[in-house]
Design an enzyme around this catalytic site. Structure first.
Site, mmCIF file in Angstrom:
data_model
loop_
_atom_site.group_PDB
_atom_site.id
_atom_site.type_symbol
_atom_site.label_atom_id
_atom_site.label_comp_id
_atom_site.label_asym_id
_atom_site.label_seq_id
_atom_site.Cartn_x
_atom_site.Cartn_y
_atom_site.Cartn_z
ATOM 1 N N ASN A 45 -49.451 170.321 44.363
ATOM 2 C CA ASN A 45 -49.260 171.409 43.408
ATOM 3 C C ASN A 45 -47.891 172.068 43.605
ATOM 4 O O ASN A 45 -47.382 172.187 44.722
ATOM 5 C CB ASN A 45 -50.405 172.430 43.438
ATOM 6 N N GLU A 47 -46.137 175.468 42.502
ATOM 7 C CA GLU A 47 -46.284 176.795 41.899
ATOM 8 C C GLU A 47 -44.920 177.386 41.554
ATOM 9 O O GLU A 47 -43.884 176.880 41.999
ATOM 10 C CB GLU A 47 -47.049 177.703 42.872
ATOM 11 N N CYS A 56 -50.524 171.448 38.603
ATOM 12 C CA CYS A 56 -51.530 170.994 39.565
ATOM 13 C C CYS A 56 -51.107 169.669 40.199
ATOM 14 O O CYS A 56 -50.356 168.883 39.607
ATOM 15 C CB CYS A 56 -52.881 170.783 38.877
ATOM 16 N N GLU A 58 -52.795 166.980 40.577
ATOM 17 C CA GLU A 58 -53.233 165.797 39.827
ATOM 18 C C GLU A 58 -52.216 165.422 38.753
ATOM 19 O O GLU A 58 -51.901 164.245 38.564
ATOM 20 C CB GLU A 58 -54.576 166.075 39.156
ATOM 21 N N CYS A 87 -59.134 170.779 37.356
ATOM 22 C CA CYS A 87 -59.298 171.784 36.301
ATOM 23 C C CYS A 87 -59.433 171.075 34.947
ATOM 24 O O CYS A 87 -59.182 169.866 34.819
ATOM 25 C CB CYS A 87 -58.125 172.758 36.295
ATOM 26 N N CYS A 90 -56.291 169.187 33.744
ATOM 27 C CA CYS A 90 -56.066 167.920 34.464
ATOM 28 C C CYS A 90 -57.069 166.866 34.022
ATOM 29 O O CYS A 90 -56.727 165.688 33.894
ATOM 30 C CB CYS A 90 -56.143 168.134 35.970
HETATM 31 N N1 THU Z 1 -54.725 173.374 41.796
HETATM 32 C C1 THU Z 1 -54.465 172.026 41.830
HETATM 33 O O1 THU Z 1 -53.351 171.616 42.143
HETATM 34 N N2 THU Z 1 -55.462 171.177 41.517
HETATM 35 C C2 THU Z 1 -56.745 171.535 41.249
HETATM 36 O O2 THU Z 1 -57.587 170.687 40.999
HETATM 37 C C3 THU Z 1 -57.128 172.953 41.311
HETATM 38 C C4 THU Z 1 -55.999 173.904 41.382
HETATM 39 C C5 THU Z 1 -53.688 174.302 42.209
HETATM 40 C C6 THU Z 1 -53.040 175.087 41.117
HETATM 41 C C7 THU Z 1 -52.533 176.291 41.889
HETATM 42 O O3 THU Z 1 -51.296 175.978 42.476
HETATM 43 C C8 THU Z 1 -53.549 176.479 42.997
HETATM 44 O O4 THU Z 1 -54.231 175.234 43.099
HETATM 45 C C9 THU Z 1 -54.533 177.598 42.774
HETATM 46 O O5 THU Z 1 -55.209 177.451 41.598
#
Ligand code: THU
Length: 133
Positions: A45, A47, A56, A58, A87, A90
């Site tokens: 991920n 951010e 994300c 994925e 999510c 994704c």
């Molecule tokens: N996140 C992912 O990378 N994948 C997921 O399946 C769930 C959420 C990340 C997004 C964000 O950076 C952090 O997790 C909190 O939501």
């Protein structure tokens, strides 16, 4: 770790997780996508201080794979605290390329095997009736 778990794929997801850029949520996620021929593409991920720009793990793995010419995906491993499911965004983006994708969820907090606890789900079951290519 039991022999029926995809060890290199799970290890790739764990390694990718260690590269996560998650200073805002502190929630680190790693993903690794595997093709039918066995090629593995990692993602973590990413951010941003403008939270809505977050990507994300994925979708980062998918973009990484597609940009390198890979399409024929069979499985994805996702490593996080709690072993969270992908999510909704994704799920739909993965479905565009991989209607029949097996998802290995790694809960890094539960050490019942070498990579943490692994649960298996099918993407098709997570987005029933979703748009297929
Ligand atoms: N996140 C992912 O990378 N994948 C997921 O399946 C769930 C959420 C990340 C997004 C964000 O950076 C952090 O997790 C909190 O939501």
């Amino acid at each position: 770790m039991s022999s029926d778990l995809p060890d290199p794929l799970c290890q790739a997801a764990l390694e990718a997780r260690s590269q996560a850029h998650a200073p805002y949520s502190q929630f680190m996620v790693g993903a690794a996508l595997q093709t039918a021929s066995g090629h593995i593409s990692p993602g973590c991920n990413l951010e941003n201080r403008s939270y809505g720009l977050t990507n994300c793990a994925e979708r980062v793995a998918l973009g990484n794979a597609v940009a390198a010419g890979h399409r024929d995906f069979q499985a994805i491993a996702i490593a996080s605290s709690g072993g969270v499911l992908p999510c909704g965004a994704c799920r739909q983006v993965l479905l565009e390329f991989c209607p029949q994708l097996t998802i290995f969820l790694i809960d890094v907090d539960k050490q019942v095997n070498d990579v943490g606890y692994v649960q298996t789900v099918e993407l098709a079951d997570l987005l029933p009736g979703g748009p297929t290519p």
